[in-house]
Scaffold this motif. Structure first.
Motif: not given
Length: 128
Positions: A91-92, A97-101, A108-109
């Protein structure tokens, strides 16, 4: 009225019936000297054999059962902790992963926007 003749083989309620002849009890034997009685008595057992030590048996049994149960509990706890940790880590990682993405996409933007503006600045110099 004629009554049937009386049967002598049938006892009446007023008669006392005696059972078969019972032999008379034998006369009491001569008293045995006390020394002979003591010699014939079985040897006395030590107290440890005559009466088991229930407290010691209970304590040994309790220790053995606790040891067996503790081993099973340790194994179950390890399995349960491993499962809980695995679930928590998954779960962590999903959350991270979502936060890092998102952070990576924003970075990148910004980098691409900066690079594009820099290249456009080289292609079209500012007006004097």
């Amino acid at each position: 009225m004629n009554q049937p003749p009386f049967d002598q083989g049938i006892p009446l309620l007023t008669e006392v019936l005696l059972g078969p002849e019972v032999p008379a009890p034998p006369p009491p034997a001569a008293p045995v000297p006390a020394v002979a009685v003591v010699a014939e008595a079985p040897p006395a057992l030590p107290p440890s054999l005559a009466q088991p030590d229930w407290d010691a048996i209970e304590q040994r049994l309790t220790q053995r059962i606790l040891h067996q149960v503790q081993g099973k509990i340790d194994h179950l706890l390890e399995e349960r902790i491993a499962h809980v940790l695995q679930t928590a880590l998954q779960n962590a990682l999903i959350g991270m992963r979502g936060a890092l993405r998102e952070d990576l996409q924003q970075s990148l933007e910004q980098i691409v926007a900066h690079a594009v503006s820099h290249e456009l600045g080289h292609l079209h110099p500012p007006a004097p």
